[in-house]
Design an enzyme around this catalytic site. Structure first.
Site, PDB file in Angstrom:
ATOM      1  CD  GLU A 175      -5.759  -1.962   7.479  1.00 27.19           C
ATOM      2  OE1 GLU A 175      -5.946  -3.052   6.916  1.00 27.19           O
ATOM      3  OE2 GLU A 175      -5.021  -1.078   7.017  1.00 27.19           O
ATOM      4  CD  GLU A 288      -1.232   2.933   7.573  1.00 27.60           C
ATOM      5  OE1 GLU A 288      -1.664   2.703   6.425  1.00 27.60           O
ATOM      6  OE2 GLU A 288      -1.213   2.077   8.474  1.00 27.60           O
TER       7      GLU A 288
HETATM    8  O1  G3I Z   1       9.422  -7.665  -0.800  1.00 27.93           O
HETATM    9  C1  G3I Z   1       8.728  -8.334  -1.862  1.00 27.93           C
HETATM   10  C2  G3I Z   1       9.655  -8.560  -3.011  1.00 27.93           C
HETATM   11  O2  G3I Z   1      10.674  -9.443  -2.611  1.00 27.93           O
HETATM   12  C3  G3I Z   1       8.859  -9.129  -4.171  1.00 27.93           C
HETATM   13  O3  G3I Z   1       9.697  -9.248  -5.299  1.00 27.93           O
HETATM   14  C4  G3I Z   1       7.688  -8.225  -4.526  1.00 27.93           C
HETATM   15  C5  G3I Z   1       6.820  -8.809  -5.641  1.00 27.93           C
HETATM   16  O4  G3I Z   1       5.506  -8.338  -5.532  1.00 27.93           O
HETATM   17  O5  G3I Z   1       6.899  -8.090  -3.389  1.00 27.93           O
HETATM   18  C6  G3I Z   1       7.578  -7.479  -2.300  1.00 27.93           C
HETATM   19  O6  G3I Z   1       6.697  -7.359  -1.239  1.00 27.93           O
HETATM   20  C7  G3I Z   1       5.724  -6.362  -1.349  1.00 27.93           C
HETATM   21  C8  G3I Z   1       5.847  -5.431  -0.156  1.00 27.93           C
HETATM   22  O7  G3I Z   1       4.827  -4.481  -0.178  1.00 27.93           O
HETATM   23  C9  G3I Z   1       7.194  -4.693  -0.141  1.00 27.93           C
HETATM   24  O8  G3I Z   1       7.293  -3.872  -1.253  1.00 27.93           O
HETATM   25  C10 G3I Z   1       4.354  -6.998  -1.357  1.00 27.93           C
HETATM   26  O9  G3I Z   1       4.194  -7.742  -2.552  1.00 27.93           O
HETATM   27  C11 G3I Z   1       3.293  -5.937  -1.269  1.00 27.93           C
HETATM   28  O10 G3I Z   1       2.043  -6.570  -1.115  1.00 27.93           O
HETATM   29  C12 G3I Z   1       3.554  -5.065  -0.057  1.00 27.93           C
HETATM   30  O11 G3I Z   1       2.553  -4.060  -0.023  1.00 27.93           O
HETATM   31  C13 G3I Z   1       2.428  -3.350   1.198  1.00 27.93           C
HETATM   32  C14 G3I Z   1       1.014  -3.530   1.753  1.00 27.93           C
HETATM   33  O12 G3I Z   1       0.829  -2.708   2.892  1.00 27.93           O
HETATM   34  C15 G3I Z   1       0.764  -4.960   2.191  1.00 27.93           C
HETATM   35  O13 G3I Z   1       1.549  -5.306   3.275  1.00 27.93           O
HETATM   36  C16 G3I Z   1       2.713  -1.891   0.915  1.00 27.93           C
HETATM   37  O14 G3I Z   1       4.094  -1.750   0.568  1.00 27.93           O
HETATM   38  C17 G3I Z   1       2.402  -1.062   2.169  1.00 27.93           C
HETATM   39  O15 G3I Z   1       2.520   0.310   1.854  1.00 27.93           O
HETATM   40  C18 G3I Z   1       0.991  -1.343   2.614  1.00 27.93           C
HETATM   41  O16 G3I Z   1       0.765  -0.620   3.809  1.00 27.93           O
HETATM   42  C19 G3I Z   1      -0.552  -0.710   4.377  1.00 27.93           C
HETATM   43  C20 G3I Z   1      -0.402  -0.642   5.885  1.00 27.93           C
HETATM   44  O17 G3I Z   1       0.481  -1.650   6.332  1.00 27.93           O
HETATM   45  C21 G3I Z   1      -1.756  -0.772   6.571  1.00 27.93           C
HETATM   46  N1  G3I Z   1      -2.704   0.235   6.071  1.00 27.93           N
HETATM   47  C22 G3I Z   1      -2.839   0.282   4.611  1.00 27.93           C
HETATM   48  C23 G3I Z   1      -1.480   0.445   3.938  1.00 27.93           C
HETATM   49  C24 G3I Z   1      -1.630   0.556   2.431  1.00 27.93           C
HETATM   50  O18 G3I Z   1      -2.149  -0.632   1.887  1.00 27.93           O
END
Ligand code: G3I
Length: 395
Positions: A175, A288
């Site tokens: 990105e 994705e």
């Molecule tokens: O693991 C922690 C947990 O311990 C905590 O209690 C909880 C509270 O919010 O957060 C958890 O982490 C989260 C993580 O996902 C795992 O579930 C983060 O907050 C959350 O921000 C994170 O979101 C991910 C996001 O990327 C940011 O990294 C999504 O799951 C994931 O599907 C998304 O994937 C991205 C790709 O990497 C890049 N392209 C876009 C795509 C969608 O946004």
């Protein structure tokens, strides 16, 4: 004589109202998913037919994203093995998670994922080495180009080197192109104003590819982004990729993320974009994939439209019409991937099921929240085995 006597009509109306009320109550009381025993509102779907993985074995890899094995149930792990031949770690290899401090690495989850995949004969696609998000500030501390470059090299060589020969391919840069439309986008790379760009200049991309190649010369290296299949962002991606190739970046392919909505898939642009990337000598993966039945498309990480899903009615069941339209959209997409089979080497769904998805509530995937095949699943199999001419790829 009508089929019902006058005395029967109030009873029928009362019965209909009771059924309607029960259905509405069941829908309102269902915050996340439908219990397996509840009456189904969706069309019956064959759960026993050919799997997508087997159907497409001579065309492309079929993947899913998830931090396996983690807290996946035995049933979910069995579904991964049955339906997919490559896994992308959804989160655990992102810089902030695997490398939270300069001298701190968290390899437990990535090691477990790589081991689980090896034990189950599933390949791994690494995600992601360089990103503007989920990257801690220590990488950029002091802002000195040489220092940041050395940290980038350390990060990539340690991570890629650890899994040399075990991770088939990597999203090296994720990105990097901006969403801003400023009139310049079609002619320029229009790079996002990230900390990487600010500290290292545009060379950060070329160097990242070179560092990754040095750490594992056999790994296939990808540039990955959303929205690059259409419009000015596609034009910018072509400018960027040509520069990377000219500067000797060892790039193998382009990842089109594919976060779409049923009514918003740019079929013709996608078909052309795949051909455009092939003209540069690159392969393409759809990295994705998810197609929501409601809510906006995109892919951007952050609290923007679509993030979290609940604001789009999380828990509201998909209607039969929604599911049919979604199935048609997936069939049309796979018709394009079939047409472009010499270029498209992998299609990965971003999640496992409508329960295991970042777009929870928008029913984006091909297994429902009870792990049952949806109409979209069968439509993807049929796109190859029994193609519907009405859902053919653009000519
Ligand atoms: O693991 C922690 C947990 O311990 C905590 O209690 C909880 C509270 O919010 O957060 C958890 O982490 C989260 C993580 O996902 C795992 O579930 C983060 O907050 C959350 O921000 C994170 O979101 C991910 C996001 O990327 C940011 O990294 C999504 O799951 C994931 O599907 C998304 O994937 C991205 C790709 O990497 C890049 N392209 C876009 C795509 C969608 O946004």
């Amino acid at each position: 004589m009508s089929p019902h006597s006058e005395r029967q009509i109030p009873l029928l109306v009362a019965g209909f109202c009771a059924t309607l009320l029960a259905t509405v109550a069941a829908m309102a009381a269902e915050p996340t998913s439908r219990p397996a025993s509840a009456p189904s509102l969706v069309p019956a779907v064959d759960q026993q037919g050919p799997t997508i993985k087997d159907t497409y074995r001579n065309h492309c890899l079929i993947g899913m994203a998830g931090d396996l094995p983690g807290n996946y149930s035995a049933l979910e792990k069995a579904l991964v093995k049955e339906n997919f031949n490559i896994v992308t770690p959804e989160n655990c290899m992102k810089p902030a998670l695997v490398h939270p401090g300069e001298d701190t690495w968290r390899f437990e989850r990535p090691d477990a994922l790589v081991k689980w995949c090896a034990d189950n004969t599933v390949a791994v696609h690494g995600h992601t080495l360089v990103w503007h998000a989920q990257t801690n500030a220590w990488f950029f501390r002091d802002g000195d180009k040489a220092k940041v470059t050395q940290r980038l090299n350390d990060h990539i060589s340690t991570l890629v080197g650890r899994y040399k020969g075990k991770i088939r391919s990597w999203d090296v840069v994720n990105e990097a192109i901006s969403d801003r439309g400023d009139g310049q986008t079609a002619q320029t790379e229009n790079l996002r104003n990230s900390s990487w760009l600010q500290t290292m200049g545009s060379e950060f991309l070329t160097l990242a590819f070179k560092f990754a190649h040095k750490a594992d010369p056999d790994a296939k290296l990808y540039y990955n982004d959303y929205g690059i299949e259409a419009g000015p962002k596609h034009a910018s991606s072509m400018v960027l990729l040509k520069r990377l190739i000219k500067d000797g970046a060892p790039i193998h392919g382009v990842g089109i993320q594919g976060h779409w909505s049923t009514n918003g898939v740019p079929y013709a642009a996608l078909d052309k974009a795949i051909a455009d990337y092939a003209s540069l000598g690159l392969k393409v993966s759809v990295t994705e994939l998810d197609v929501t039945i409601r809510g906006s498309s995109g892919g951007q990480f952050g609290p923007g439209p679509g993030f979290g899903g609940r604001r789009f009615g999380g828990g509201t069941p998909a209607s039969p019409e929604d599911l049919t339209a979604q199935a048609d959209a997936y069939a049309r997409l796979f018709a394009i991937f079939i047409k472009r089979k010499d270029v498209v080497e992998r299609v990965t769904f971003w999640g496992l099921s409508d329960r295991r998805t970042w777009r929870f509530g928008q029913h984006p995937l091909i297994l429902d929240s009870n792990n049952q095949r949806k109409p979209a699943y069968v439509a993807i199999v049929d796109a190859l085995l029994h193609p519907n001419p009405d859902l053919a790829a653009p000519r």
